[in-house]
Design a protein around this motif. Structure first.
Motif, PDB file in Angstrom:
ATOM      1  N   SER A  95       0.847  -1.086  -0.070  1.00  0.00           N
ATOM      2  CA  SER A  95      -0.119  -0.038   0.082  1.00  0.00           C
ATOM      3  C   SER A  95       0.917   1.240   0.105  1.00  0.00           C
ATOM      4  O   SER A  95       2.146   1.218   0.109  1.00  0.00           O
ATOM      5  CB  SER A  95      -0.897   0.110   1.328  1.00  0.00           C
ATOM      6  OG  SER A  95       0.060   0.387   2.367  1.00  0.00           O
ATOM      7  N   GLY A  96       0.222   2.211  -0.146  1.00  0.00           N
ATOM      8  CA  GLY A  96       0.933   3.677   0.105  1.00  0.00           C
ATOM      9  C   GLY A  96       0.618   3.869   1.272  1.00  0.00           C
ATOM     10  O   GLY A  96       0.461   3.555   2.544  1.00  0.00           O
ATOM     11  N   LEU A  97       0.636   5.795   1.437  1.00  0.00           N
ATOM     12  CA  LEU A  97       0.297   6.344   2.728  1.00  0.00           C
ATOM     13  C   LEU A  97      -1.227   6.844   2.886  1.00  0.00           C
ATOM     14  O   LEU A  97      -1.946   6.986   1.821  1.00  0.00           O
ATOM     15  CB  LEU A  97       1.346   7.140   2.944  1.00  0.00           C
ATOM     16  CG  LEU A  97       2.690   6.657   3.051  1.00  0.00           C
ATOM     17  CD1 LEU A  97       3.510   8.113   3.596  1.00  0.00           C
ATOM     18  CD2 LEU A  97       3.140   5.818   4.168  1.00  0.00           C
ATOM     19  N   SER A  98      -1.714   6.928   4.019  1.00  0.00           N
ATOM     20  CA  SER A  98      -2.670   7.757   4.043  1.00  0.00           C
ATOM     21  C   SER A  98      -2.381   9.135   5.007  1.00  0.00           C
ATOM     22  O   SER A  98      -1.397   8.998   5.583  1.00  0.00           O
ATOM     23  CB  SER A  98      -4.167   7.091   4.810  1.00  0.00           C
ATOM     24  OG  SER A  98      -4.333   6.084   4.178  1.00  0.00           O
TER      25      SER A  98
ATOM     26  N   VAL B 285       0.440   8.273   7.967  1.00  0.00           N
ATOM     27  CA  VAL B 285       0.291   7.059   8.313  1.00  0.00           C
ATOM     28  C   VAL B 285       0.257   5.866   7.265  1.00  0.00           C
ATOM     29  O   VAL B 285      -0.122   6.145   6.096  1.00  0.00           O
ATOM     30  CB  VAL B 285      -0.838   6.762   9.291  1.00  0.00           C
ATOM     31  CG1 VAL B 285      -0.821   7.547  10.474  1.00  0.00           C
ATOM     32  CG2 VAL B 285      -2.249   6.846   8.625  1.00  0.00           C
ATOM     33  N   THR B 286       0.573   4.566   7.398  1.00  0.00           N
ATOM     34  CA  THR B 286       0.314   3.643   6.345  1.00  0.00           C
ATOM     35  C   THR B 286      -1.237   3.463   6.030  1.00  0.00           C
ATOM     36  O   THR B 286      -2.034   3.903   7.000  1.00  0.00           O
ATOM     37  CB  THR B 286       0.784   2.283   6.851  1.00  0.00           C
ATOM     38  OG1 THR B 286       0.069   1.944   7.993  1.00  0.00           O
ATOM     39  CG2 THR B 286       2.502   2.231   7.082  1.00  0.00           C
TER      40      THR B 286
ATOM     41  N   THR C 296      -2.474  10.542  -2.763  1.00  0.00           N
ATOM     42  CA  THR C 296      -2.367  10.250  -4.097  1.00  0.00           C
ATOM     43  C   THR C 296      -0.619  10.344  -4.429  1.00  0.00           C
ATOM     44  O   THR C 296      -0.242  11.612  -4.261  1.00  0.00           O
ATOM     45  CB  THR C 296      -3.101  10.561  -5.028  1.00  0.00           C
ATOM     46  OG1 THR C 296      -3.232  12.012  -4.775  1.00  0.00           O
ATOM     47  CG2 THR C 296      -4.830  10.182  -4.764  1.00  0.00           C
ATOM     48  N   ASP C 297      -0.088   9.601  -4.810  1.00  0.00           N
ATOM     49  CA  ASP C 297       1.372   9.757  -5.104  1.00  0.00           C
ATOM     50  C   ASP C 297       1.475   9.748  -6.568  1.00  0.00           C
ATOM     51  O   ASP C 297       1.600   8.890  -7.561  1.00  0.00           O
ATOM     52  CB  ASP C 297       2.201   8.442  -4.856  1.00  0.00           C
ATOM     53  CG  ASP C 297       3.623   8.528  -5.026  1.00  0.00           C
ATOM     54  OD1 ASP C 297       4.181   9.465  -5.561  1.00  0.00           O
ATOM     55  OD2 ASP C 297       4.167   7.510  -4.780  1.00  0.00           O
ATOM     56  N   GLY C 298       1.853  10.999  -7.086  1.00  0.00           N
ATOM     57  CA  GLY C 298       2.210  11.613  -8.405  1.00  0.00           C
ATOM     58  C   GLY C 298       3.289  12.000  -8.580  1.00  0.00           C
ATOM     59  O   GLY C 298       3.704  12.745  -9.667  1.00  0.00           O
TER      60      GLY C 298
END
Length: 358
Positions: free
Chosen positions: A200-203, A279-280, A304-306
């Motif tokens: 996963s990414g991050l929140s 956080v994760t 969202t990772d852009g």
């Protein structure tokens, strides 16, 4: 041929002399070597006694014996006393033999651990804080069997930043936890077998209202304008370095330094800090679902990772590559691995029912 054989025997140690060692060397005990290392670390006999939980006179007696024996063997003592309240001075011989002592004790300890690991009589496992529940559920399933077989199972807390290093150093046999990785192949994981639970990414968890920070998602590029609570080490700084470079602290608005996510959530819940905690996604989901009490009343937003590179949190179980396959299915390492695989399957089933769209 005869001359060559005679030359080789002279060049090497004669067979009968291979078992001949100085008496003073043979009389040296492992405990004396440990004492030497304690003095080397603490600087004084008193300091070493405190490290070892012994009387100073006992430590001094062993040190005097080592000094006398190796002084006669090598031509100089190992340590030289200096003025009152000053650390002893290790001679060149003392420094050299302290290094040998450290290697000797570590080699023996590693050899003992390897034997116990191979025979399955001891298993040392680690877990980060937020994967401890999964590990303990699996441990509960195997405890009765391990007790009946006399298997010693030791559980240790491990920090995310140390997870792979401690496993690679054979301090741990199995770890449940998280590592920062890149999407696709990651060379750092080549030496490990991984039971992947989640990528996963991050929140972003926040107490800012929807007018200040609309949802349901926030792009990474927006982070510099938000007040953040950030830890000094672990997964999150790894993400931030990947996105903003080594000087990420100068790029971001860091409103608070935190040691743990729990503390960051408490800062937000109390209202002491108006801002956000990274956080994760797993922890973000737990906050959103109300499974973390410290996160009550907070919102979770998708990050969202852009910006690249594409970074992920890999949560799972880690062992050294080849160790499980070198043992049969009844080896404790494989028994615990199977129990963890069952926990993983059970959790996935629960999540499919509760969140059919994810």
């Amino acid at each position: 041929m005869g001359c060559r054989i005679l030359f080789e025997r002279k060049a090497g140690m004669p067979l009968k002399d291979r078992w001949q060692y100085p008496t003073a060397l043979l009389d040296t005990t492992m405990d004396q070597l440990r004492t030497l290392l304690a003095v080397h670390e603490a600087g004084t006999a008193l300091g070493a006694a405190r490290l070892l939980g012994r009387e100073q006179s006992s430590v001094q007696k062993q040190l005097d014996t080592l000094n006398r024996n190796f002084g006669a063997l090598c031509g100089e003592p190992l340590v030289v006393k200096r003025g009152r309240s000053q650390n002893v001075l290790f001679t060149a011989t003392g420094e050299s033999l302290a290094g040998l002592a450290r290697g000797t004790l570590e080699d023996w300890r590693e050899g003992l651990h390897d034997s116990r690991r191979r025979l399955g009589s001891r298993l040392v496992v680690g877990s980060t804080r937020y994967t401890l529940g999964f590990l303990l559920n699996a441990v509960e399933l195997v405890t009765e069997e391990f007790d009946g077989r006399g298997v010693e199972l030791k559980v240790e807390h491990v920090r995310t930043r140390d997870l792979l290093q401690r496993l690679d150093a054979k301090e741990l046999d199995l770890v449940c936890g998280s590592v920062l990785t890149t999407a696709g192949h990651d060379d750092r994981l080549d030496g490990f077998e991984v039971m992947e639970w989640r990528r996963s990414g991050l929140s972003l968890v926040t107490n800012l209202d929807a007018e200040e920070l609309p949802g349901p998602s926030v792009p990474v590029s927006e982070l510099p304008r938000l007040p953040l609570a950030v830890s000094a080490d672990g997964l999150i700084p790894g993400f931030l370095r990947g996105w903003f470079g080594a000087r990420y602290r100068q790029e971001l608005h860091i409103a608070a330094e935190i040691d743990t996510v729990q503390y960051g959530l408490e800062l937000l819940s109390s209202g002491v800090l108006r801002g956000c905690v990274l956080v994760t996604e797993g922890i973000g989901d737990a906050v959103a679902d109300g499974r973390i009490r410290a996160g009550a009343g907070l919102r979770t937003l998708e990050l969202t990772d852009g910006m690249g590179p594409e970074l992920e949190v890999l949560v799972g179980v880690f062992v050294r590559a080849g160790e499980r396959t070198a043992q049969d299915a009844g080896h404790p390492l494989n028994v615990l691995w199977s129990a963890l695989a069952g926990e993983n399957a059970r959790w996935r089933s629960v999540m499919r029912k509760e969140r059919p769209g994810r």
